[in-house]
Design an enzyme around this catalytic site. Structure first.
Site, PDB file in Angstrom:
ATOM      1  CG  ASN A  12      35.613  51.646  34.794  1.00  0.00           C
ATOM      2  OD1 ASN A  12      35.744  52.679  34.137  1.00  0.00           O
ATOM      3  ND2 ASN A  12      35.754  51.602  36.119  1.00  0.00           N
ATOM      4  CE  LYS A  14      39.230  50.928  36.880  1.00  0.00           C
ATOM      5  NZ  LYS A  14      39.954  50.295  37.976  1.00  0.00           N
ATOM      6  CG  HIS A  98      34.822  52.581  40.401  1.00  0.00           C
ATOM      7  ND1 HIS A  98      36.103  52.682  40.888  1.00  0.00           N
ATOM      8  CD2 HIS A  98      34.805  51.492  39.601  1.00  0.00           C
ATOM      9  CE1 HIS A  98      36.838  51.697  40.385  1.00  0.00           C
ATOM     10  NE2 HIS A  98      36.066  50.953  39.596  1.00  0.00           N
ATOM     11  CD  GLU A 100      39.753  53.122  40.200  1.00  0.00           C
ATOM     12  OE1 GLU A 100      39.279  53.676  39.201  1.00  0.00           O
ATOM     13  OE2 GLU A 100      40.266  51.984  40.168  1.00  0.00           O
ATOM     14  CD  GLU A 170      34.497  47.159  40.342  1.00  0.00           C
ATOM     15  OE1 GLU A 170      34.881  46.647  39.292  1.00  0.00           O
ATOM     16  OE2 GLU A 170      34.623  48.363  40.585  1.00  0.00           O
ATOM     17  N   GLY A 176      42.933  46.412  40.220  1.00  0.00           N
ATOM     18  CA  GLY A 176      44.206  46.861  39.665  1.00  0.00           C
ATOM     19  C   GLY A 176      45.425  46.250  40.340  1.00  0.00           C
ATOM     20  CB  SER A 216      42.530  41.408  39.169  1.00  0.00           C
ATOM     21  OG  SER A 216      43.236  42.489  39.743  1.00  0.00           O
TER      22      SER A 216
HETATM   23  P1  13P Z   1      40.759  46.020  37.232  1.00  0.00           P
HETATM   24  O1  13P Z   1      40.048  45.039  36.353  1.00  0.00           O
HETATM   25  O2  13P Z   1      41.829  46.798  36.529  1.00  0.00           O
HETATM   26  O3  13P Z   1      41.218  45.394  38.516  1.00  0.00           O
HETATM   27  O4  13P Z   1      39.667  47.138  37.649  1.00  0.00           O
HETATM   28  C1  13P Z   1      38.438  46.732  38.115  1.00  0.00           C
HETATM   29  C2  13P Z   1      37.544  47.909  38.190  1.00  0.00           C
HETATM   30  O5  13P Z   1      37.757  48.814  38.966  1.00  0.00           O
HETATM   31  C3  13P Z   1      36.405  47.964  37.252  1.00  0.00           C
HETATM   32  O6  13P Z   1      35.533  48.985  37.578  1.00  0.00           O
END
Ligand code: 13P
Length: 256
Positions: A12, A14, A98, A100, A170, A176, A216
């Site tokens: 992803n 982002k 997601h 976010e 997740e 992150g 992560s």
């Molecule tokens: P990270 O791998 O940067 O922690 O992000 C995970 C994520 O949100 C994948 O959709």
């Protein structure tokens, strides 16, 4: 991994990379994965890159997903993108719910549920994201939260469509932050999710659903995560925007 499944590793991106960087990445990824059939790989670039990236990946076996869609098929929704639009440019998957989107943009379960239905209605495969916050985990409410997200997100969805879903667990506190859920912590929640699916739809359907872990994921922790019996794949954020680390993750997930 459940027997007979290939790991499903998705990046992803982002809101990262330029179009030129994205295309260069994609061309190199395609080259590196030629003839590699022991796992399934996908990437979710920003909307505006999708058309070009789908063109590069045509017939490569690498899946492309959008990072979001609107729940309505079309209409007066300025700035939004429909399921049909992303499918038309070549996407087979879409991230829905997601964390976010939930936490930064206020998306609620009912909206997420409507998006899943819209995607499934045109055979666009949702990667349905769920997971608890740190506060919820510390209060011992992880399973309660995950169960509610599943119940509300999947409400009214025909049993026949469930196998087309990918579920991504997740934990918000691991996204992150550099803090990964331990393989055992992740597996415990995956097992709970599988149990929910078994109760609702039966064992065969539950076992066929891919449940990815995200939060992560790095080359260093890939092997032990993917070795867990209930982890069928990974949803990778930060480590998926550098080709070198994404390829290392893919390699680590291939050798079991
Ligand atoms: P990270 O791998 O940067 O922690 O992000 C995970 C994520 O949100 C994948 O959709």
């Amino acid at each position: 991994m459940i027997m007979g499944k290939k790991p499903f590793i998705v990046g992803n991106w982002k809101m990262n990379l330029t179009l030129a960087e994205g295309i260069e990445f994609t061309k190199s990824l395609k080259k590196s994965l030629q003839g590699k059939h022991e796992l399934i790989c996908g990437i979710c670039p920003p909307f505006i890159f999708l058309k070009d990236i789908c063109r590069v990946l045509e017939d490569s076996g690498i899946c492309v997903g959008a990072q979001n869609i609107h729940s309505e098929k079309n209409g007066a929704y300025t700035g939004e993108i429909s399921a049909l639009m992303v499918q038309e440019v070549g996407c087979t998957h879409v991230l829905i719910g997601h964390s976010e989107r939930r936490h930064l943009f206020g998306e609620v379960d009912s909206f997420i549920n409507a998006k899943i239905k819209t995607a499934l209605g045109i055979n666009l495969k949702p990667i349905f994201c769920i997971g608890e916050t740190l506060h919820e985990r510390e209060e011992g409410r992880t399973k309660y939260v995950v169960k509610n997200q599943l119940k509300n997100g999947l409400m009214g969805i025909d049993k026949n469509h469930i196998e087309e879903l990918v579920i991504a667990y997740e934990p918000v506190w691991a996204i992150g932050t550099g803090k990964t859920a331990s393989p055992e912590q992740a597996n415990e929640v995956h097992s709970f999710i599988r149990g929910f699916l078994t109760n609702e739809y039966g064992k065969d359907i539950a076992n066929s659903v891919y449940i990815q872990y995200g939060g992560s994921v790095k080359p260093e922790n890939t092997k032990e995560l993917i070795a867990q019996p209930e982890i069928d794949g990974l949803l990778v954020g930060g480590a998926s925007i550098k080709l070198e680390s994404f390829l290392k993750i893919i390699d680590a997930a291939s050798i079991q």
